[in-house]
Design an enzyme around this catalytic site. Structure first.
Site, PDB file in Angstrom:
ATOM      1  N   CYS A 264       0.829  -1.204   0.000  1.00  0.00           N
ATOM      2  CA  CYS A 264       0.000   0.000   0.000  1.00  0.00           C
ATOM      3  C   CYS A 264       0.871   1.264   0.000  1.00  0.00           C
ATOM      4  CB  CYS A 264      -0.977  -0.032   1.163  1.00  0.00           C
ATOM      5  SG  CYS A 264      -2.432   1.013   0.886  1.00  0.00           S
ATOM      6  N   HIS A 348      -4.046  -4.955   0.002  1.00  0.00           N
ATOM      7  CA  HIS A 348      -3.728  -5.582   1.284  1.00  0.00           C
ATOM      8  C   HIS A 348      -3.767  -7.108   1.194  1.00  0.00           C
ATOM      9  CE1 HIS A 348      -3.698  -1.993   3.918  1.00  0.00           C
ATOM     10  NE2 HIS A 348      -4.400  -1.496   2.902  1.00  0.00           N
ATOM     11  N   GLU A 350      -2.937  -9.157   3.460  1.00  0.00           N
ATOM     12  CA  GLU A 350      -3.407  -9.724   4.728  1.00  0.00           C
ATOM     13  C   GLU A 350      -4.925  -9.730   4.794  1.00  0.00           C
ATOM     14  OE1 GLU A 350      -3.945  -5.468   5.487  1.00  0.00           O
ATOM     15  OE2 GLU A 350      -2.491  -6.677   4.396  1.00  0.00           O
TER      16      GLU A 350
END
Length: 376
Positions: A264, A348, A350
């Site tokens: 990011c 992202h 995750e």
């Protein structure tokens, strides 16, 4: 519930009911299209100084629990929802949304026409706004117009850790550097520059047998290299990267020393380090259903995103190239270096919350570490 108002900088007023604490708050008003994950959104450091509008109409139905925090505290400036559930139903819940926000002093508003608000932001672009429970619309607007703008400050310094800490495999929380644990418990030792890291990034890396040492955003290259990490991660974070020249200089000093993965804001920092700049998106990418295409493999990922700036692809140099693009608007979603063990993504992996399509990118970084070690 008492009355509350949301006032945008163009004078648009939305009326609703107070949620959370009474008073007023100011920030850049943005919207997130995710259907779940409001707790993770509230505690995501990338939302610092922003008032987040959730487009899903019912929020709070599964409550708040102590395990799904993405940082140590609530990071948003405020919250806007259509309808809030007063009685959550989930075995993990320890708070309802209203009590959680009130305990933490977060001013929010419900009963807002979030479809109309989102349409306004899409047409006119994100803008500054204020939520108030104690002012007239004109009073709130006058105060708002004298408030600092979102893009005027270095927000990374507001959310970064004050002191380095570690995250070990199996841990659920940060561990002080002075802990008696040793690096022998992990296969890989990584350094992470904290520009606003989400805990699930650390959990994801720890699950791959990594010990992660987290450094403040002000850490120098020599401080980061002192423990000779196997690789370096550049974290997400809030704000306009134009203020982060000091971090870009650190990244430039690291790019030929260690493998690097950027996430990011980390993607944008690498863009700057290799000659590019960023520009502000009209209303950003915030949600869990953004399609991204990998230009090398042709694979399309459905991704979780939260950013308001994008890398200019035309100014990249010194071996850095665009690796992935957003299929909605064609903006840069990933970079890779043609020679050095460096890559980055604008979304992202995750995915907390969100789809898990791109979780394999953490595995890809581990593969890069293995390849670099094999060449030694």
């Amino acid at each position: 519930m008492s009355k509350a108002i949301l006032v945008l900088e163009d004078g648009t007023v939305f009326e609703g009911e107070s949620l959370g604490a009474c008073g007023y708050t100011t920030g850049e008003v943005v919207f997130n299209t995710g259907m779940t994950g409001y707790q993770e959104i509230l505690t995501d450091p990338s939302y610092a100084n922003q008032i987040v509008t959730l487009t899903y109409p019912l929020i709070g139905n599964y409550g708040i629990n102590p395990d799904d925090f993405e940082s140590r505290k609530v990071q948003v400036s405020g919250l806007v929802v259509r309808e809030v559930s007063e009685t959550p139903s989930n075995w993990r819940a320890e708070w309802n949304l209203h009590d959680f926000l009130k305990e933490r002093g977060i001013v929010a508003i419900s009963k807002v026409d979030t479809r109309a608000l989102t349409r306004t932001l899409r047409i006119r672009g994100v803008m500054m706004g204020t939520i108030s429970t104690e002012e007239t619309p004109q009073q709130a607007l006058e105060r708002l117009r004298s408030a600092p703008r979102y893009e005027s400050a270095d927000l990374t310094r507001l959310v970064t850790t004050e002191q380095p800490y570690r995250w070990y495999p199996g841990d659920k929380a940060p561990t002080p550097i002075a802990s008696p644990k040793t690096s022998h418990e992990a296969r890989w030792r990584l350094a992470l520059i904290d520009c606003g890291v989400k805990f699930n990034i650390l959990r994801s890396l720890a699950a791959l047998n990594c010990q992660v040492t987290v450094y403040p955003c002000t850490a120098t290259a020599s401080e980061i290299l002192r423990e000779n990490p196997d690789g370096i991660v550049l974290s997400p974070g809030p704000g306009d990267p134009v203020h982060l020249g000091y971090i870009v200089n650190t990244v430039r000093a690291l790019v030929e020393r260690k493998p690097i993965m950027g996430v990011c804001l980390g993607n944008q920092l690498l863009g700057y380090a290799f000659g590019s700049r960023t520009f502000k998106l009209k209303f950003g990418h915030r949600g869990s259903n953004h399609p991204v295409k990998d230009l090398q493999s042709g694979r399309v990922y459905i991704t979780s995103q939260n950013h308001g700036y994008a890398v200019d692809p035309d100014k990249l140099r010194d071996g850095m190239e665009v690796a992935q693009i957003n299929l909605n608007d064609g903006t840069v979603e990933g970079l890779r270096h043609r020679e050095l063990p460096i890559f980055s993504i604008q979304y992202h992996p995750e995915a907390s919350p969100g789809p898990h399509d791109s979780a394999n990118l953490f595995h890809r970084f581990i593969e890069i570490l293995e390849q670099v070690e094999a060449k030694k």
